[in-house]
Scaffold this active site. Structure first.
Site, PDB file in Angstrom:
ATOM      1  N   LYS A 233     -22.836  -8.556  25.798  1.00  0.00           N
ATOM      2  CA  LYS A 233     -22.479  -8.043  27.126  1.00  0.00           C
ATOM      3  C   LYS A 233     -23.114  -6.679  27.403  1.00  0.00           C
ATOM      4  O   LYS A 233     -23.498  -5.966  26.474  1.00  0.00           O
ATOM      5  CB  LYS A 233     -20.958  -7.945  27.253  1.00  0.00           C
TER       6      LYS A 233
ATOM      7  N   LYS B 230     -14.893  -2.768  16.491  1.00  0.00           N
ATOM      8  CA  LYS B 230     -14.969  -1.314  16.256  1.00  0.00           C
ATOM      9  C   LYS B 230     -15.090  -1.011  14.764  1.00  0.00           C
ATOM     10  O   LYS B 230     -15.806  -0.086  14.374  1.00  0.00           O
ATOM     11  CB  LYS B 230     -13.732  -0.598  16.820  1.00  0.00           C
TER      12      LYS B 230
ATOM     13  N   LYS C 203     -21.785   0.250  27.269  1.00  0.00           N
ATOM     14  CA  LYS C 203     -22.274   1.610  27.019  1.00  0.00           C
ATOM     15  C   LYS C 203     -22.514   1.830  25.534  1.00  0.00           C
ATOM     16  O   LYS C 203     -23.422   2.546  25.144  1.00  0.00           O
ATOM     17  CB  LYS C 203     -21.249   2.631  27.509  1.00  0.00           C
TER      18      LYS C 203
END
Ligand code: AMP
Length: 332
Positions: free
Chosen positions: A195, A112, A198
């Protein structure tokens, strides 16, 4: 007594095949053998600062899609995380014993920091403590999640064990990640790397609610390479990812057929992509139809959420009463 199972999904949009094969397909199977709590992790999703309208819409998506996938509210407790404020209370207590160094070492936190350097909020840092609270609040031993959550499960065990040591008890059991498959699952995306997620954009994900046209379009755009040049060569990541996707939706014969074509340097990626798209459509269609039906039935959705909140709070309140006593909060 049946073992307790807990898992949740953040409402940040619609569910994709990664959520389904990493988590939800296991929820559906587990509900008959275990005491199951499946929640919609709306508190977790606040780290992304959704608008109130978006938040409500996303919560509805996950609720509808849980039901459309086959989670039965009479077998499992389905609830919205923010309906159980005891979770936030346990999160507070766990935060007191979660250390900065270990939180900063979490892989998802490091990701993040890289992907959204302008929004590195404390909620992201303490995400593992909230996830631990979600699991420990029902004293669960099994947590059906994808491979990306393995490290968080390890941190949950650390926090639970630390609480036990601090308060000289054996109150929390150790929870472990679970999948019916031999290994934890990682469903790849369509961008040739990493992976299905979203945060990598809609083009990278196949959503359970995607129409056949959208699935075909997305597959056509999936990243490939210029093709194999010698027989039996190792597949590069982008191609292996397509075969991994085929593995979850196609029959063994179909997979073997395309594998042989690749090994004989005779594969045409256009055909491979079309095949995957058609098999995904066959898999998705019944779920998509149920999603459309359930989305219209607000009174049923309200009933499910209300019933789930009552059952989840009952379990959470029991735990918190005992946790408060262990910590030493006493009335005079
Ligand atoms: P999240 O969207 O991060 O709340 O994830 C919800 C659940 O879906 C977690 O159990 C994840 O491990 C699982 N999940 C998300 N993406 C994938 C993926 N690409 N492959 C396998 N599992 C996934």
């Amino acid at each position: 007594m049946k073992e307790t199972v807990v898992s949740g999904i953040r409402p940040t949009g619609k569910l994709h095949l990664g959520n389904y094969f990493g988590a939800v397909t296991n929820f559906v199977k587990m509900q008959y053998d275990y005491n199951c709590f499946f929640f919609i992790a709306d508190l977790h999703s606040l780290t992304t600062h959704p608008t109130p309208q978006d938040l409500h819409g996303y919560v509805k998506h996950v609720l509808v899609e849980y039901l459309a996938c086959g989670i039965d509210p009479e077998q499992s407790t389905i609830y919205i995380q923010s309906d159980v404020p005891e979770v936030a209370e346990l999160y507070l207590y766990l935060n007191m014993n979660a250390y900065l160094g270990e939180l900063e070492r979490s892989t998802s936190f490091k990701d993040k920091i890289r992907s959204q350097p302008n929004n590195v909020n404390a909620g992201l840092l303490t995400y593992p403590a909230l996830m631990a609270a979600d699991i420990l609040i029902h004293r669960a031993s099994k947590v059906p999640v994808g491979k990306d959550q393995e490290q968080h499960l390890e941190m949950t065990r650390t926090f639970g064990n630390r609480f036990n040591r601090l308060y000289n008890s054996e109150y929390f059991v150790e929870p472990f990640a679970f999948n019916y498959a031999k290994n934890l699952v990682k469903v790849p995306g369509l961008d040739g790397k990493g992976k299905m997620s979203k945060s990598e954009g809609d083009g990278n994900c196949i959503y359970l609610s995607d129409s056949p046209e959208i699935i075909r379009k997305k597959l056509l755009r999936a990243v490939t390479d210029s093709g194999p040049s010698v027989e039996n060569q190792t597949k590069p990541e982008a191609i292996q990812n397509l075969f991994d996707l085929m593995n979850i939706v196609s029959s063994p014969d179909t997979i073997a057929h395309y594998d042989a074509l690749y090994n004989n340097v005779a594969i045409r990626y256009g055909d491979l992509k079309k095949q995957i798209a058609e098999d995904m459509i066959i898999f998705n269609s019944p779920i998509r139809e149920r999603i459309e039906e359930l989305s219209k039935d607000n009174s049923y959705l309200r009933k499910v959420a209300e019933q789930g909140a009552v059952k989840a709070r009952e379990s959470a309140q029991k735990t918190m009463k005992e946790v408060r006593a262990l910590i030493g909060f006493k009335s005079f």
